[in-house]
Design an enzyme around this catalytic site. Structure first.
Site: not given
Lengths: 86, 504
Positions: B65, B308
């Site tokens: 390909e 956080e």
């Protein structure tokens, strides 16, 4: 006079290969302007790699460029000449 | 059960793959790798050859390909030195991609003997032990007659088989959970089939690999997640095949807080996973901070993954509690890694965390918070992540503290808790308690596997010297559930109730 170089890739003596070879050799005999080289990939695989040939039989017009290829046992003579533009 | 007829395997060295396949690919045989567009088939096929070369095994890469040049460039951009390997005679391309310099026509019957001859030649030339063909389906785009192509691909795969080299054939499929292959897998001698998936689920991509079948030999079943890392390529994360073979220890170490240690029967076990869960602001980060500081003071290298807060915020907070993170970091005893949860997929976070852990070699780790990661993934992905991380750190006998945020301010379980409470060894709950118009905090040790622990809910006090545990809340009920009520108050309510019903 234009001259053409054709390379025919075949594999051994299968029916396909024999048919294609017969046809190509006859064509080259008839025409002065065509030079034909027949390569059997089973004996000589390197050129197949150089020309990136995947299927046999494959007939290539290598000169003049751009290249044109026909894959198959070359059933239809007229179409061959037409497509390869020779 | 091994018999003399069991098929041997060739170790691929693709990270994680040899584990889920119990040894690698069936040696000397052909394996079909089928996947949808973008599922990393070409990468797997290439990596198979690369890893082989690093082991001294040479390989052929047949491409139908993409051109050899494109593949070479793509792999070089991953830092795989394909051009060098080609020069050294270790890697050879057979470029069967569509030609761009010629026009082509079909006339009559043909076969693929030429490509077969080229492949045989290449394999012989470099003495190959591995070969990849990528991808069979692409051949249909090069020729007009699908019947001939199908017949010849079958013949080609038989020819590859007869080389006796371990081979990979890649092929396309359309649906992630549909037919194995698009063109009918029967054509490709499917003794061994692997499926690669790239699933879009709730807006997130999840890559998985599944060994569908191996003829005559064993493998782990089901899908396993994998990720692609720069420099390494495909890394499979073998979750379902993780075994619960962790050793266990009686040794106890400090949680960082003497008060908490007392509540826990003397401290946490060396190899435990602790979950600290509570609404926002209840003191989880403080607990994690003391956990880390206590560790450093006790001689443990400590590591925290913060999702956080920023580095600066963490350090500033620590200072406010009398803890000098700067010094600990400079001394190389503490490492702080801060990241946005959205910055990567969970598999990538996991691999990154594993790398940091392996490099820094901490004795204890904090993750603040797991809930931040839960928010950016699917439920399944999150659970797998937690299992993988906790088993990784348990295997290394590292103690882990994970924080989780309960959604409601006054209590109730967080989703994180629901998922991982069975994996954790200890659970500590933090809650707000409303008393006489004031918001106070409570802490309780809900579970502590293998140890006695206090059943009280103690008041959790935060001041500029950190966390302290005060007296148990007595005369109250419903704190953890979020409906704190004085028992007295409740009794009075009952009295009023009785009075009213008796006067009716």
């Amino acid at each position: 006079m234009d001259s053409y170089i054709l390379k025919l890739f075949i594999s051994g003596t299968s029916m396909r290969s024999r048919k294609a070879r017969e046809y190509a050799e006859k064509l080259a005999e008839k025409r002065d302007d065509i030079t034909l080289k027949v390569i059997d990939v089973l004996e000589n695989p390197d050129p197949a790699e150089d020309y990136k040939v995947m299927a046999t039989p494959t007939l290539i017009r290598t000169s003049p460029l751009p290249e044109r290829r026909i894959i198959g046992d070359l059933k239809n003579a007229d179409k061959v000449i037409e497509f390869l533009d020779i | 059960m091994e018999t003399s007829k069991t098929i041997k395997k060739l170790a691929t060295n693709i990270p994680g793959f040899d584990h889920i396949s119990m040894g690698g690919l069936p040696a000397g045989r052909t394996t079909l790798i089928s996947g949808s567009a973008g599922s990393a088939k070409t990468m797997f096929a290439a990596q198979f050859i690369i890893e082989g070369i690093q082991k001294g095994e040479h390989g052929v890469f047949v491409t139908f390909e993409e051109s050899a040049q494109d593949i070479r460039n793509n792999l070089e951009s991953l830092n795989w030195p394909v051009a060098k390997y080609e020069e050294e005679g270790k890697w050879i391309f057979v470029d069967a991609s569509p030609g761009t310099t010629h026009q082509q026509m079909e006339m009559g019957d043909y076969d693929f003997n030429a490509i077969q001859a080229r492949i045989k030649l290449a394999a012989k030339r470099i003495n190959a032990s591995r070969i990849s063909l990528d991808s069979m389906g692409a051949v249909f785009n090069q020729f007009d007659n699908p019947n001939i192509v199908r017949r010849e691909l079958f013949s080609l795969s038989r020819a590859v088989k007869s080389l006796g080299i371990t081979a990979i054939l890649t092929t396309e499929r359309q649906d992630e959970y549909g037919a194995v292959g698009r063109f009918g897998v029967e054509e490709f001698v499917a003794d061994n089939v692997i499926i690669l998936r790239n699933i879009l689920h709730q807006e997130k991509r999840r890559r998985t690999i599944e060994i569908l079948k191996y003829r005559g030999t064993n493998h782990h079943k089901g899908e396993h997640p994998f990720t692609i890392i720069h420099d390494k390529g495909i890394v499979v994360i073998p979750l379902s095949s993780l075994e619960l073979k962790q050793k266990s220890t009686d040794k106890r170490v400090t949680s960082g807080s003497k008060d908490l240690d007392n509540m826990c029967g003397g401290g946490f076990f060396r190899d435990s996973i602790i979950l600290a869960s509570g609404p926002t602001g209840t003191g989880k980060t403080l607990m994690a901070t003391e956990f880390l500081a206590g560790g450093v003071e006790a001689g443990d290298k400590s590591l925290v993954f913060a999702f956080e807060e920023s580095h600066e915020q963490l350090f500033r907070n620590a200072r406010g509690w009398g803890i000098d993170f700067d010094r600990m970091e400079q001394d190389g005893k503490l490492k702080v890694v801060c990241m946005y949860p959205e910055s990567a997929g969970l598999e990538d976070h996991l691999l990154n965390m594993k790398n940091v852990i392996e490099e820094f070699k901490p004795k204890r780790i904090a993750v603040d918070s797991l809930s931040a990661l839960e928010r950016v993934s699917s439920i399944k992905g999150f659970r797998e992540f937690v299992i993988a991380l906790t088993s990784f750190i348990k295997e290394k006998q590292i103690m882990g503290l994970f924080t989780a945020t309960a959604p409601a301010l006054m209590g109730g379980a967080s989703i994180t808790e629901a998922h991982i409470s069975t994996i954790t060894d200890s659970i500590i709950l933090l809650r707000y308690v409303e008393i006489n118009g004031e918001m106070r905090r409570g802490l309780t040790v809900l579970k502590m596997r293998g140890s006695k622990h206090e059943k009280n809910i103690r008041e959790f006090i935060i001041d500029n010297t950190g966390m302290h545990l005060g007296k148990p809340f007595s005369g109250m009920s419903g704190i953890i559930a979020g409906n704190a009520l004085h028992s007295d108050y409740k009794d009075s309510l009952n009295d009023i109730d009785e009075q009213m019903s008796s006067s009716l």
